[in-house]
Design a protein around this motif. Sequence first.
Motif, PDB file in Angstrom:
ATOM      1  N   THR A   1      55.876  52.766  52.886  1.00 28.11           N
ATOM      2  CA  THR A   1      55.357  53.537  52.366  1.00 28.11           C
ATOM      3  C   THR A   1      55.839  53.366  50.557  1.00 28.11           C
ATOM      4  OG1 THR A   1      54.896  55.324  53.357  1.00 28.11           O
ATOM      5  CG2 THR A   1      55.123  55.974  51.385  1.00 28.11           C
ATOM      6  N   LEU A   2      57.500  52.930  50.822  1.00 29.68           N
ATOM      7  CA  LEU A   2      57.809  52.186  49.575  1.00 29.68           C
ATOM      8  C   LEU A   2      56.922  50.473  49.016  1.00 29.68           C
ATOM      9  CD1 LEU A   2      61.962  53.802  50.010  1.00 29.68           C
ATOM     10  CD2 LEU A   2      59.290  54.965  48.779  1.00 29.68           C
ATOM     11  N   GLY A   3      57.041  50.101  50.194  1.00 37.34           N
ATOM     12  CA  GLY A   3      56.710  48.766  50.282  1.00 37.34           C
ATOM     13  C   GLY A   3      55.897  48.075  50.383  1.00 37.34           C
ATOM     14  N   TYR A   4      54.462  49.421  50.626  1.00 31.28           N
ATOM     15  CA  TYR A   4      53.405  48.773  50.400  1.00 31.28           C
ATOM     16  C   TYR A   4      52.672  49.830  48.816  1.00 31.28           C
ATOM     17  CZ  TYR A   4      53.164  46.229  54.827  1.00 31.28           C
ATOM     18  OH  TYR A   4      53.413  45.354  55.498  1.00 31.28           O
ATOM     19  N   THR A   5      53.077  50.415  48.612  1.00 31.51           N
ATOM     20  CA  THR A   5      52.419  51.190  47.411  1.00 31.51           C
ATOM     21  C   THR A   5      53.403  51.321  45.856  1.00 31.51           C
ATOM     22  OG1 THR A   5      53.547  53.571  48.055  1.00 31.51           O
ATOM     23  CG2 THR A   5      51.899  53.061  49.191  1.00 31.51           C
TER      24      THR A   5
ATOM     25  N   HIS B   1      64.623  51.749  46.493  1.00 29.95           N
ATOM     26  CA  HIS B   1      63.938  51.050  44.339  1.00 29.95           C
ATOM     27  C   HIS B   1      63.752  50.179  44.591  1.00 29.95           C
ATOM     28  CE1 HIS B   1      62.551  52.299  40.962  1.00 29.95           C
ATOM     29  NE2 HIS B   1      63.625  50.809  40.690  1.00 29.95           N
ATOM     30  N   LYS B   2      64.714  49.228  45.486  1.00 27.66           N
ATOM     31  CA  LYS B   2      64.069  47.817  44.901  1.00 27.66           C
ATOM     32  C   LYS B   2      62.885  47.094  45.882  1.00 27.66           C
ATOM     33  CE  LYS B   2      68.178  45.768  43.432  1.00 27.66           C
ATOM     34  NZ  LYS B   2      69.328  45.224  43.659  1.00 27.66           N
ATOM     35  N   LEU B   3      62.371  48.263  46.931  1.00 25.10           N
ATOM     36  CA  LEU B   3      60.661  47.771  47.687  1.00 25.10           C
ATOM     37  C   LEU B   3      59.803  48.000  46.577  1.00 25.10           C
ATOM     38  CD1 LEU B   3      61.485  49.665  51.117  1.00 25.10           C
ATOM     39  CD2 LEU B   3      61.476  47.498  50.054  1.00 25.10           C
ATOM     40  N   ARG B   4      59.779  48.630  45.573  1.00 25.70           N
ATOM     41  CA  ARG B   4      58.908  48.739  44.312  1.00 25.70           C
ATOM     42  C   ARG B   4      58.316  47.347  43.756  1.00 25.70           C
ATOM     43  NH1 ARG B   4      57.337  52.405  40.747  1.00 25.70           N
ATOM     44  NH2 ARG B   4      57.515  51.707  39.204  1.00 25.70           N
ATOM     45  N   HIS B   5      59.364  46.170  43.884  1.00 24.62           N
ATOM     46  CA  HIS B   5      59.217  44.968  43.253  1.00 24.62           C
ATOM     47  C   HIS B   5      58.682  44.335  44.782  1.00 24.62           C
ATOM     48  CE1 HIS B   5      61.734  45.982  40.500  1.00 24.62           C
ATOM     49  NE2 HIS B   5      62.895  46.087  41.239  1.00 24.62           N
ATOM     50  N   THR B   6      58.804  44.574  45.862  1.00 23.02           N
ATOM     51  CA  THR B   6      57.644  43.343  47.438  1.00 23.02           C
ATOM     52  C   THR B   6      56.718  44.530  46.934  1.00 23.02           C
ATOM     53  OG1 THR B   6      59.890  43.921  48.358  1.00 23.02           O
ATOM     54  CG2 THR B   6      57.733  44.081  49.263  1.00 23.02           C
TER      55      THR B   6
ATOM     56  N   ALA C   1      58.049  59.378  46.760  1.00 20.24           N
ATOM     57  CA  ALA C   1      57.595  59.707  47.770  1.00 20.24           C
ATOM     58  C   ALA C   1      58.239  60.438  49.108  1.00 20.24           C
ATOM     59  CB  ALA C   1      58.646  58.013  48.903  1.00 20.24           C
ATOM     60  N   ILE C   2      59.367  61.073  48.571  1.00 27.11           N
ATOM     61  CA  ILE C   2      59.955  61.919  49.287  1.00 27.11           C
ATOM     62  C   ILE C   2      59.361  63.942  49.152  1.00 27.11           C
ATOM     63  CG2 ILE C   2      62.673  61.409  49.420  1.00 27.11           C
ATOM     64  CD1 ILE C   2      63.456  62.651  47.663  1.00 27.11           C
ATOM     65  N   ALA C   3      58.091  63.793  47.697  1.00 23.06           N
ATOM     66  CA  ALA C   3      58.042  64.760  47.304  1.00 23.06           C
ATOM     67  C   ALA C   3      56.562  64.860  47.614  1.00 23.06           C
ATOM     68  CB  ALA C   3      57.308  65.104  45.858  1.00 23.06           C
ATOM     69  N   ILE C   4      56.315  63.907  48.572  1.00 18.79           N
ATOM     70  CA  ILE C   4      54.653  63.214  49.037  1.00 18.79           C
ATOM     71  C   ILE C   4      54.242  65.223  50.213  1.00 18.79           C
ATOM     72  CG2 ILE C   4      52.674  61.807  50.384  1.00 18.79           C
ATOM     73  CD1 ILE C   4      54.690  59.648  49.226  1.00 18.79           C
TER      74      ILE C   4
END
Length: 399
Positions: A219-223, A330-335, A230-233
Motif C-alpha cells: 500500500t505504501l509502495g504503490y499508492t 516514508h521513503k516508499l513515497r519516492h518509490t 496509511a494507518i488511518a485507512i
Amino acid sequence: MARVWIEDRETHADYRESVEKWQAAKKAGSKRQPPGRWRVRWYAPDGKGKAKTFARLPQAEAEVHALTAKLSKGSYRDPQSGKAAVRLVADEWHGSLRKQGRRTKDDYRELLDLYVIPKWGDWQVRAVQWADVNEWVTELCEAPGKRGAKLGPDRVRKTYYVLSSVMKHAVKTHRIAASPCHEHDLPRNDDQDDHVYLTHDQLEALAEQAGRYQTFVRTLGYTGIRWGEAIAIKAGRVQLADRRIRILQAYSDIDGHLELGPVKNHEKRSVPLPRSFAEELRPLVAGKPRDGLVFTAPEGGPMRYPNFRRRDWDKAVKAAGLDDLDLTPHKLRHTAASLAISAGADVKVVQTMLGHKSAAMTLDVYGHLFPDRLDEVADALDAGRSAALTRLRASIMQL
C-alpha cells in the motif's frame, strides 16, 4: 461631509499657546520645529476620526491628495496600526489557524519561538523591510540553528514561510500595505541522495519479507500515501470495485499519543490501486465495520511507527537485501512516485496520489524523473516542416 479636509489652526487657542511656548523655547536656544499650523483631518474606513499636522500648506494639500486616493482605492492603512509589534501580530496569526492539525500548529509555534520572535518580536511590522528579511534568510542559511547544527533547506523554507504568513496577516488586518516577504531566493533541497527508488522486484521482495504486513508495505509502495494516512485507512474507504482508497484522515503522534485529524494540506483524495493488489485488500476489509481500521497493530488498535520499525520493518529490509539503502517506510513515497512516472503518469496524477499542495511542488521533488520529451518535440517540428515543404513544392510544380 468630506472624508479628508484641511483645518487652519491659526485661530485655535491651543495652537497659539503652542506657538508662544515654541517662541520662548527658541529664544532660549531650542532647535525644535514650530508647531504645525495646518491640520489634515479624515475619517478612516472604520468611521473613526484621524488627524495629522503640517507646518506648511503645500505639505498638507499633498497629504490630502494621497489620503483621498488611498481611501478611494481601498489601500488606506491607519498609520498607527503599523506600529504593532511583530510578536503581537504573530500571536494573532497563530491563534487564527483553524484548518491545520495540532502537530502542524505546534511546529509553527516552535519556529516562531526559536527564530521569528527572537529576531523580529520587538520590531514594528511597518519597519520590517525587504532587505531586512533578505539578510535574515542568509543568516538562517549560514549560521548554526538553535540546536547547534545548520538548518537544512526545508527548515529554512518553513521558517521563512512562518514569517511570511505573519506578514500576510498584517496585510489582511490593514497594518501594512504590502508584505516584505516576497521574491526572496530560498535554498532548494537539490540533494536527491536520500531518495530511494525501488524497482518492482525490490518492492515485492520487501513486501514478501514483511509477513502479516506485506499488504501494508505494498500500500505504501504503490499508492505513495504517508504513514499517518496509511494507518488511518478505514474499511469503508476502501473501494475495491473502483480500485480506489479514499484518503480523508491521518494519525499524528502528539507527545506519545496518536490523534486522528485531517490529512496534510487538507488534500483529501482518492489513490489508485493496481487490480491484482486491490484483491489483496479484500480479506482485510471483509466483515469489518465501515469505521474499522484496515491495518492494525498485533494487539489491535492503530499501528505505532517505532514498534513497526523495530519489530517488522528493519527485519524485512535486511531479509530483502536492501539494508544498504537506508530505507524507511516514508521513503516508499519516492518509490510510488517513480513507479507511477515510469508507467506514464503525468505530474497532476502524481500530485494527486501523493497529496502535494501543487503540481509545482511535485515537479520540485520529482521533476528529474519525468522523461525528457525534447526529442519528441523536435521530431514533431520536423514532421510539420516536411509537410509544409511538400505542399510548397507541389504548389510550385503546378505553376
